[in-house]
Design a protein around this motif. Structure first.
Motif, PDB file in Angstrom:
ATOM      1  N   MET A 250      16.186  38.031  52.883  1.00  0.00           N
ATOM      2  CA  MET A 250      17.279  38.985  53.231  1.00  0.00           C
ATOM      3  C   MET A 250      16.730  40.309  52.299  1.00  0.00           C
ATOM      4  O   MET A 250      17.139  41.326  52.754  1.00  0.00           O
ATOM      5  N   GLU A 251      16.368  39.841  51.036  1.00  0.00           N
ATOM      6  CA  GLU A 251      16.270  41.080  50.133  1.00  0.00           C
ATOM      7  C   GLU A 251      14.901  41.831  50.535  1.00  0.00           C
ATOM      8  O   GLU A 251      14.998  43.138  50.636  1.00  0.00           O
ATOM      9  N   TYR A 253      14.255  42.209  53.945  1.00  0.00           N
ATOM     10  CA  TYR A 253      14.649  43.013  55.005  1.00  0.00           C
ATOM     11  C   TYR A 253      15.668  44.201  54.718  1.00  0.00           C
ATOM     12  O   TYR A 253      15.559  45.487  55.259  1.00  0.00           O
ATOM     13  N   ASN A 254      16.343  44.102  53.427  1.00  0.00           N
ATOM     14  CA  ASN A 254      17.372  45.189  52.973  1.00  0.00           C
ATOM     15  C   ASN A 254      16.049  46.205  52.295  1.00  0.00           C
ATOM     16  O   ASN A 254      16.340  47.390  52.446  1.00  0.00           O
ATOM     17  N   ASN A 255      14.954  46.070  51.708  1.00  0.00           N
ATOM     18  CA  ASN A 255      13.947  46.828  51.127  1.00  0.00           C
ATOM     19  C   ASN A 255      13.549  47.736  52.601  1.00  0.00           C
ATOM     20  O   ASN A 255      13.354  48.636  52.659  1.00  0.00           O
ATOM     21  N   ASN A 257      15.198  47.973  55.342  1.00  0.00           N
ATOM     22  CA  ASN A 257      16.404  49.108  55.589  1.00  0.00           C
ATOM     23  C   ASN A 257      16.313  50.347  54.778  1.00  0.00           C
ATOM     24  O   ASN A 257      16.820  51.322  55.197  1.00  0.00           O
ATOM     25  N   ASP A 262      18.376  51.686  58.081  1.00  0.00           N
ATOM     26  CA  ASP A 262      18.959  50.583  58.652  1.00  0.00           C
ATOM     27  C   ASP A 262      18.694  50.300  59.971  1.00  0.00           C
ATOM     28  O   ASP A 262      19.301  50.013  60.764  1.00  0.00           O
TER      29      ASP A 262
END
Length: 328
Positions: A250-251, A253-255, A257, A262
């Motif tokens: 998840m981290e 994927y957020n990076n 984004n 997004d």
């Protein structure tokens, strides 16, 4: 000033989506339309049954007369041609100096042709230097391979991937219009789409590999046609060499984004994502749900949803045009 663009196979579903997405573009303007021989010389609005649900056909486009694909003069050409036609036409146009942005499969696996998703493999545009023609050909991937590759790309930094299992549930619009017979598909699921599984398997390894190398994990792909209008659903099971924490995934994927505005949308509800609830008409995002471990902690499981006519086709060629301008 806007760059003039010719659109080949303009009356099909992907061609219509290109027109819809470019209607307010400040970078590109459709100035030529080409279609099959039976439509040549006719106004677009007389031969096209416009199927965009939210965007009316732009008046200036509707008034354009269709021409033969070999007579376009614009330097930038978007090709939505069938692959058997594209192989001859795209090569001829690129030999004459056109820059071809192709949605067709004809040249995707050619060693000197970028199979481009700019967020993942922008560097593959360097392959253009190896093309001997006066013009160039750039392709976007299969409409299901796009979503799978984008979902996999951030995971590659977490550890060595050994195997990926892919199951797709692909919408009817992926078959074009009129697509699959209603007698075959309504209330039914078809576990076969011609050549689709092999395309996804091979294209993903090219996209996620280096400029001249393929990704070295193995892939198993099964494909299904389902009675859904828009949106391709994918289930991924990703086997790593070592254990991977879902929090770490998840981290990452957020990076991504943070870098790509997004790109990924995460859904925590058990019943999401859903095509009818979560996709927009111009959706270039990748929707992800059910991110969890498999039976062991070295397997990550997730579901992926993307818009097959936008991120998987029309939006993809437009993204590739923008990437080409940055590359040049």
């Amino acid at each position: 000033m806007s760059i003039s663009v010719a659109l080949l196979a303009a009356t099909g579903m992907v061609g219509q989506k290109v027109i819809a997405l470019l209607q307010n573009s400040s970078h590109f303007k459709i100035t030529e339309l080409a279609a099959s021989e039976r439509c040549i010389g006719k106004e677009y609005n007389k031969v096209c049954e416009w199927r965009e649900p939210l965007i009316p056909l732009p008046v200036y486009v509707g008034a354009m007369k269709l021409k033969p694909v070999t007579e376009v003069v614009s330097e930038f050409v978007i090709s939505c041609l069938p692959s058997d036609v594209a192989e001859e036409v795209e090569f001829k146009l690129s030999s004459g100096g056109k820059i071809i942005f192709s949605n067709a499969a004809a040249f995707r696996m050619h060693k000197n042709v970028p199979l481009l998703i700019p967020e993942i493999n922008f560097s593959h545009l360097s392959l253009l230097k190896q093309q001997k023609t006066l013009g160039k050909i750039i392709t976007n991937p299969n409409c299901a391979a796009v979503g799978a590759a984008l979902a996999l790309a951030p995971l590659m930094s977490l550890g060595t991937i050994e195997h990926v299992s892919i199951i797709t549930l692909q919408s009817t619009s992926g078959a074009g219009y009129p697509g699959v017979s209603s007698l075959d598909l309504i209330g039914n699921v078809i576990p076969y789409i011609e050549d689709e599984a092999s395309k996804i398997t091979e294209e993903i390894k090219k996209i996620l590999g280096g400029v001249n190398t393929y990704a070295d994990f193995t892939v198993t792909t099964n494909v299904f046609r389902v009675p859904v209008l828009y949106g391709h659903f994918i289930t991924l099971h990703v086997k790593f060499k070592h254990s991977i924490a879902t929090k770490t995934a998840m981290e990452e994927y957020n990076n991504w984004n943070a870098k790509f505005d997004d790109l990924f949308v995460f859904h925590e509800r058990e019943d999401r994502p859903q095509p009818i609830r979560d996709l927009t008409h111009d959706d270039m995002r990748v929707h992800i749900g059910h991110l969890k471990h498999g039976e062991t902690n070295d397997i990550l499981s997730l579901v992926v949803l993307s818009h097959n006519l936008v991120r998987g086709a029309a939006g993809a060629v437009i993204a590739n045009m923008n990437a080409y301008l940055r590359f040049m």
